[in-house]
Design a protein around this motif. Structure first.
Motif, mmCIF file in Angstrom:
data_model
loop_
_atom_site.group_PDB
_atom_site.id
_atom_site.type_symbol
_atom_site.label_atom_id
_atom_site.label_comp_id
_atom_site.label_asym_id
_atom_site.label_seq_id
_atom_site.Cartn_x
_atom_site.Cartn_y
_atom_site.Cartn_z
ATOM 1 N N HIS A 166 -7.504 -6.663 -3.666
ATOM 2 C CA HIS A 166 -7.533 -5.583 -2.683
ATOM 3 C C HIS A 166 -6.286 -4.723 -2.799
ATOM 4 O O HIS A 166 -5.159 -5.224 -2.706
ATOM 5 C CB HIS A 166 -7.653 -6.170 -1.279
ATOM 6 N N GLY A 167 -6.487 -3.426 -3.003
ATOM 7 C CA GLY A 167 -5.381 -2.482 -3.009
ATOM 8 C C GLY A 167 -5.172 -1.997 -1.584
ATOM 9 O O GLY A 167 -5.983 -1.248 -1.054
ATOM 10 N N VAL A 168 -4.094 -2.429 -0.963
ATOM 11 C CA VAL A 168 -3.895 -2.222 0.464
ATOM 12 C C VAL A 168 -2.717 -1.283 0.697
ATOM 13 O O VAL A 168 -1.622 -1.514 0.169
ATOM 14 C CB VAL A 168 -3.636 -3.564 1.175
ATOM 15 N N VAL A 169 -2.939 -0.240 1.482
ATOM 16 C CA VAL A 169 -1.869 0.680 1.857
ATOM 17 C C VAL A 169 -1.448 0.353 3.284
ATOM 18 O O VAL A 169 -2.278 0.365 4.208
ATOM 19 C CB VAL A 169 -2.321 2.143 1.759
ATOM 20 N N VAL A 170 -0.166 0.022 3.476
ATOM 21 C CA VAL A 170 0.348 -0.369 4.789
ATOM 22 C C VAL A 170 1.662 0.359 5.064
ATOM 23 O O VAL A 170 2.231 1.014 4.186
ATOM 24 C CB VAL A 170 0.561 -1.892 4.880
ATOM 25 N N THR A 180 3.278 2.225 1.818
ATOM 26 C CA THR A 180 3.434 1.574 0.511
ATOM 27 C C THR A 180 2.156 0.826 0.178
ATOM 28 O O THR A 180 1.488 0.290 1.071
ATOM 29 C CB THR A 180 4.633 0.602 0.522
ATOM 30 N N ALA A 181 1.808 0.781 -1.095
ATOM 31 C CA ALA A 181 0.581 0.122 -1.545
ATOM 32 C C ALA A 181 0.893 -1.210 -2.224
ATOM 33 O O ALA A 181 1.906 -1.348 -2.920
ATOM 34 C CB ALA A 181 -0.178 1.025 -2.509
ATOM 35 N N GLU A 226 8.349 1.833 -2.954
ATOM 36 C CA GLU A 226 8.139 1.982 -1.520
ATOM 37 C C GLU A 226 8.051 3.473 -1.187
ATOM 38 O O GLU A 226 8.804 4.284 -1.722
ATOM 39 C CB GLU A 226 9.291 1.341 -0.732
ATOM 40 N N GLY A 227 7.108 3.793 -0.323
ATOM 41 C CA GLY A 227 6.949 5.188 0.081
ATOM 42 C C GLY A 227 5.919 5.969 -0.702
ATOM 43 O O GLY A 227 5.644 7.127 -0.388
ATOM 44 N N GLU A 228 5.318 5.358 -1.733
ATOM 45 C CA GLU A 228 4.301 6.060 -2.534
ATOM 46 C C GLU A 228 2.876 5.766 -2.070
ATOM 47 O O GLU A 228 1.915 6.186 -2.699
ATOM 48 C CB GLU A 228 4.433 5.681 -4.007
#
Length: 399
Positions: A166-170, A180-181, A226-228
């Motif tokens: 799972h590609g998770v963006v949080v 960040t993903a 981080e931040g992308e």
């Protein structure tokens, strides 16, 4: 469009996918409709055909066939089963983030497995409290030594209950630079899926909830810096989500057209085939016109994407035209079928149910129109298609 967008290899691919769909997918549709839950076996069988690797480079075992080929694959599966077309489009969406944002090690680890069908990837962005408002997300990741600890939940995740990665963006900080993903394996402690809810259509496909409770993920699983995360989320939606969902709508639209012309030929009124009635013939003409226009917008957009030129507006328009056209033709088809279309012995009611599922993901029609208005006004904010094509040219290993 033959010879203009499509080549001999595209025709061979279409024939191969169509044969597979008729042979392996269509016989399982009654089972999927009755169960109304994810079909693990068929999802894996489709993945094993190698089609998830359509945009993955040869160096990672992929097809390196491009976005038009990907569209044809999804279209042909969706012509038989919108659910299985949706399964492939969601996996392709999950692949995009690794192709464009993954490190060398992440690409070497995951892309060959995806291309071989041994790994079904997803992308998880939407949350219960924020919907399409990406910056409103609250699921978080906190750095703890060499790990991050994830908490929160994601909803409407394609392939939720069959996905392996799972590609998770949080959220890792405040504002637009605070997303960040991460890549989260489905067997990680602290990760689970919510109960699979029954839905109106796309039976056999899962788009449910992912839950993270102190889920510890190595920093090596972070996608980019981080931040992308916002770039991962937006680019996946704009470039892959809209194109992939366009392909699902196109396949369903083709199925609606074929079923309705067959019905209008077989069914007789006043001693003649139903299609001899002027009102019916006009509806068939409208449906055919919509289908031709829809396919043109779809192929044109992904052809431009394959050429590496700016095409965000064309992708938005393709999704808008294909979704709305499929829904309009579905309504016309139900009008032609009349009461016969209300029963499940004919597939037209399934096509219409499935078509409604493609409306919201990657932006509703209103969202596409708002973005297209920005294009007309000259206020559009950048071009993801141009940006990522530049990235591919700079780093050939990205496929």
């Amino acid at each position: 469009m033959d010879g203009y967008f499509t080549s001999r290899l595209h025709h061979q691919l279409r024939s191969s996918v169509r044969d597979f769909a008729e042979r392996e997918v269509r016989p399982r549709i009654p089972e999927m409709e009755a169960a109304r839950s994810v079909h693990h076996e068929l999802s894996r069988l489709i993945a094993e055909q190698g089609w998830l690797g359509a945009t993955i480079g040869h160096e990672y075992g992929g097809m390196a066939a491009g976005h038009l080929a990907k569209t044809i694959i999804i279209e042909e599966l969706s012509r038989v089963s919108g659910a299985m077309g949706a399964m492939v489009q969601a996996s392709q969406l999950g692949t995009a983030k690794i192709v464009h944002f993954g490190s060398d090690e992440q690409r070497k680890t995951w892309l060959p497995a995806i291309a071989a069908g041994a790994c079904l990837p997803t992308i998880a962005v939407t949350e219960p409290g924020s919907g399409g408002h990406v910056l409103g997300m609250t699921a978080s990741a906190v750095r703890d030594g060499d790990d991050y600890v994830l908490n929160g939940s994601k909803v409407f995740v394609g392939n939720s209950h069959v996905g392996d990665l799972h590609g998770v963006v949080v959220r890792t900080g405040p504002g637009s630079k605070g997303l960040t993903a991460f890549l989260v394996e489905s067997d990680r402690p602290g990760f689970r899926t919510g109960p699979q809810q029954q839905a109106m259509g796309l039976h056999g496909f899962s788009f449910g909830e992912l839950i993270f409770e102190n889920c510890r993920v190595p920093a090596a699983n972070r996608l980019g810096d981080e931040g992308e995360g916002l770039a991962v989320a937006y680019s996946s939606s704009v470039l892959y989500g809209r194109a992939n969902l366009t392909a699902v709508s196109l396949g369903i639209h083709q199925a609606i057209m074929e079923e309705t012309t067959q019905f209008a030929t077989e069914r007789h009124r006043y001693g003649n085939p139903l299609h001899e009635l002027p009102t019916v013939k006009l509806k068939l003409g409208q449906m055919q016109s919509r289908l031709m226009t829809a396919r043109l917008t779809a192929y044109h957009a992904v052809h431009l994407l394959d050429q590496g030129v700016s095409c965000d507006a064309e992708l938005m328009n393709a999704k808008l035209v294909n979704v709305e056209s499929a829904l309009d033709s579905g309504r016309n088809a139900m009008e032609v079928h009349a009461a016969a279309g209300l029963f499940t012995d004919r597939p037209i009611e399934r096509y219409l149910r499935d078509a409604h599922h493609i409306f919201a993901p990657a932006g509703t029609s209103d969202i596409q129109l708002l973005r297209l208005a920005e294009v007309a006004l000259g206020t559009a904010k950048g071009s993801w298609s141009e940006r990522l094509s530049d990235l591919v040219r700079r780093e050939p290993a990205h496929a």
